[in-house]
Design an enzyme around this catalytic site. Structure first.
Site, PDB file in Angstrom:
ATOM      1  N   GLU A  53       0.817  -1.210   0.000  1.00  0.00           N
ATOM      2  CA  GLU A  53       0.000   0.000   0.000  1.00  0.00           C
ATOM      3  C   GLU A  53       0.855   1.266   0.000  1.00  0.00           C
ATOM      4  O   GLU A  53       0.510   2.264  -0.630  1.00  0.00           O
ATOM      5  CB  GLU A  53      -0.952   0.001   1.204  1.00  0.00           C
ATOM      6  CG  GLU A  53      -2.111  -0.969   1.092  1.00  0.00           C
ATOM      7  CD  GLU A  53      -1.720  -2.410   1.377  1.00  0.00           C
ATOM      8  OE1 GLU A  53      -0.653  -2.624   2.006  1.00  0.00           O
ATOM      9  OE2 GLU A  53      -2.470  -3.324   0.978  1.00  0.00           O
ATOM     10  N   GLN A  75      -6.985  -2.119  -1.853  1.00  0.00           N
ATOM     11  CA  GLN A  75      -7.916  -3.215  -2.121  1.00  0.00           C
ATOM     12  C   GLN A  75      -9.060  -3.290  -1.118  1.00  0.00           C
ATOM     13  O   GLN A  75     -10.200  -3.555  -1.485  1.00  0.00           O
ATOM     14  CB  GLN A  75      -7.146  -4.530  -2.153  1.00  0.00           C
ATOM     15  CG  GLN A  75      -7.932  -5.670  -2.766  1.00  0.00           C
ATOM     16  CD  GLN A  75      -7.061  -6.874  -3.028  1.00  0.00           C
ATOM     17  OE1 GLN A  75      -6.673  -7.574  -2.093  1.00  0.00           O
ATOM     18  NE2 GLN A  75      -6.736  -7.114  -4.290  1.00  0.00           N
ATOM     19  N   PHE A  76      -8.764  -3.051   0.166  1.00  0.00           N
ATOM     20  CA  PHE A  76      -9.781  -2.887   1.208  1.00  0.00           C
ATOM     21  C   PHE A  76      -9.309  -1.746   2.108  1.00  0.00           C
ATOM     22  O   PHE A  76      -8.115  -1.624   2.393  1.00  0.00           O
ATOM     23  CB  PHE A  76      -9.947  -4.169   2.044  1.00  0.00           C
ATOM     24  CG  PHE A  76     -10.627  -5.282   1.306  1.00  0.00           C
ATOM     25  CD1 PHE A  76     -12.010  -5.434   1.356  1.00  0.00           C
ATOM     26  CD2 PHE A  76      -9.887  -6.172   0.557  1.00  0.00           C
ATOM     27  CE1 PHE A  76     -12.628  -6.457   0.664  1.00  0.00           C
ATOM     28  CE2 PHE A  76     -10.498  -7.201  -0.135  1.00  0.00           C
ATOM     29  CZ  PHE A  76     -11.873  -7.352  -0.091  1.00  0.00           C
ATOM     30  N   HIS A 121     -11.680  -7.083   6.792  1.00  0.00           N
ATOM     31  CA  HIS A 121     -12.338  -6.653   5.556  1.00  0.00           C
ATOM     32  C   HIS A 121     -13.701  -6.023   5.841  1.00  0.00           C
ATOM     33  O   HIS A 121     -14.607  -6.101   5.014  1.00  0.00           O
ATOM     34  CB  HIS A 121     -12.523  -7.839   4.594  1.00  0.00           C
ATOM     35  CG  HIS A 121     -11.229  -8.487   4.184  1.00  0.00           C
ATOM     36  ND1 HIS A 121     -10.663  -9.485   4.919  1.00  0.00           N
ATOM     37  CD2 HIS A 121     -10.407  -8.254   3.138  1.00  0.00           C
ATOM     38  CE1 HIS A 121      -9.528  -9.867   4.342  1.00  0.00           C
ATOM     39  NE2 HIS A 121      -9.347  -9.129   3.268  1.00  0.00           N
TER      40      HIS A 121
END
Length: 352
Positions: A53, A75-76, A121
């Site tokens: 990230e 992505q999350f 998530h």
């Protein structure tokens, strides 16, 4: 009648074709997957990064410094917490340069509960994002707004978070994006990658038109007299549904405001509604300590203390480290339709 995932994908295609988007990138963003929620399938400028990230945001900033216009994905949102310092630097840029250097990066990330994503998530990010001055923040609740907000974010010279409520990414709108075919199956055949071998697959993009939702402008999705409910993202449809049920069953009507942009937010719309109804409820699913809703509540009290007929209130998620995978844990961790309905009923019937 696109889904939010399809709407974002079409907006990114429009952006790379007409608005100067130079790169769309992140973990699994490029082929063959096209994003874990398929929002980047078939894009000409999409490419994959390592699982890093910090590298993603650093690369986005570098592209922007060099004159590019990147869109990247975390992505999350759960994995955005280890790069808060880099977000802070990106947010500083235009202020520190007195407007001489733009930072036109868009960071999109799925957020919130609703898919039984468990501990890593299911977090929300809007309260954290709101503590990063220099950033603009949007969160759509439907596909048309997702398309229009993404185009507005791409055009903006500031860094913009596009927070996508993951539980709504497959939800279809009743309205068409300009240029979208009316048949949902036809749209799917045109732009959704097939399951299996995608080596030779290419999307057939519809002839899309520009449609921009201005940043900072909310939408009044229901109109009433017995209270104001302010929400966004995944819980906005639940607020509208609860308002409809209470109108039908008990005759209570509400102004339901979809903020759409969390910063800058549409204070004029909120203010007018609170002056009219004298009652306000702010709803989101983020944890309840130092929640974004608390800022709105404070401003309501500061500006409208003498306009309020009853105490203003919030409905938020529980202050816990995460959400368990078991459905019972998730249901009892963040507000559900019944919670919203109860809170609205109490708001409307609280004696003045």
């Amino acid at each position: 009648m696109a889904s939010i995932a399809q709407a974002v994908r079409m907006a990114l295609h429009y952006g790379e074709t007409h608005l100067g988007v130079t790169d769309v990138f992140g973990e699994d963003v490029g082929p063959p997957l096209g994003g874990v929620f398929t929002v980047t399938q078939g894009l000409r400028t999409a490419w994959n990064t390592p699982l890093d990230e910090r590298g993603i945001i650093g690369t986005a900033m570098g592209i922007a410094y060099a004159g590019g216009r990147p869109v990247c994905e975390i992505q999350f949102c759960d994995y955005a917490f280890n790069i808060l310092d880099m977000f802070k630097i990106a947010g500083n840029q235009r202020w520190a340069s007195a407007g001489e250097f733009d930072m036109p990066i868009v960071v999109m990330t799925p957020t919130g509960a609703g898919i039984r994503g468990s501990l890593y998530h299911s977090h929300c990010f809007e309260s954290w994002a709101s503590r990063l001055p220099g950033w603009k923040i949007v969160m759509p609740s439907n596909a048309l707004d997702a398309y229009g907000l993404m185009l507005a974010a791409i055009k903006d010279p500031n860094p913009v978070f596009v927070l996508l409520p993951k539980a709504l990414l497959r939800a279809r709108d009743t309205r068409l994006i300009p240029g979208e075919p009316a048949d949902a199956e036809e749209l799917s055949r045109m732009i959704d990658a097939p399951i299996g071998d995608r080596t030779d697959w290419r999307p057939q993009w519809p002839d899309l038109e520009e449609y921009v939702v201005p940043l900072g402008r909310g939408e009044l999705v229901r109109e009433g007299a017995d209270g104001t409910v302010v929400s966004y993202g995944r819980l906005l449809p639940l607020c509208a549904q609860a308002a409809d049920e209470l109108s039908r069953d008990h005759g209570h009507t509400f102004d339901v405001i979809d903020l759409r942009t969390l910063f800058p937010y549409d204070w004029d719309m909120i203010s007018r509604s609170v002056q009219k109804t004298g009652r306000v409820l702010i709803v989101n699913e983020d944890t309840e300590i130092t929640n974004y809703a608390e800022h709105l509540l404070r401003r309501v009290v500061d500006d409208h203390f003498y306009d309020l007929a009853v105490r203003p209130r919030t409905l938020m998620g529980k202050h816990i480290p995460g959400i368990g995978m078991n459905q019972n844990y998730e249901v009892n961790s963040v507000p559900q339709l019944g919670d919203v309905r109860t809170a609205l009923r109490e708001l409307a019937t609280d004696p003045a």
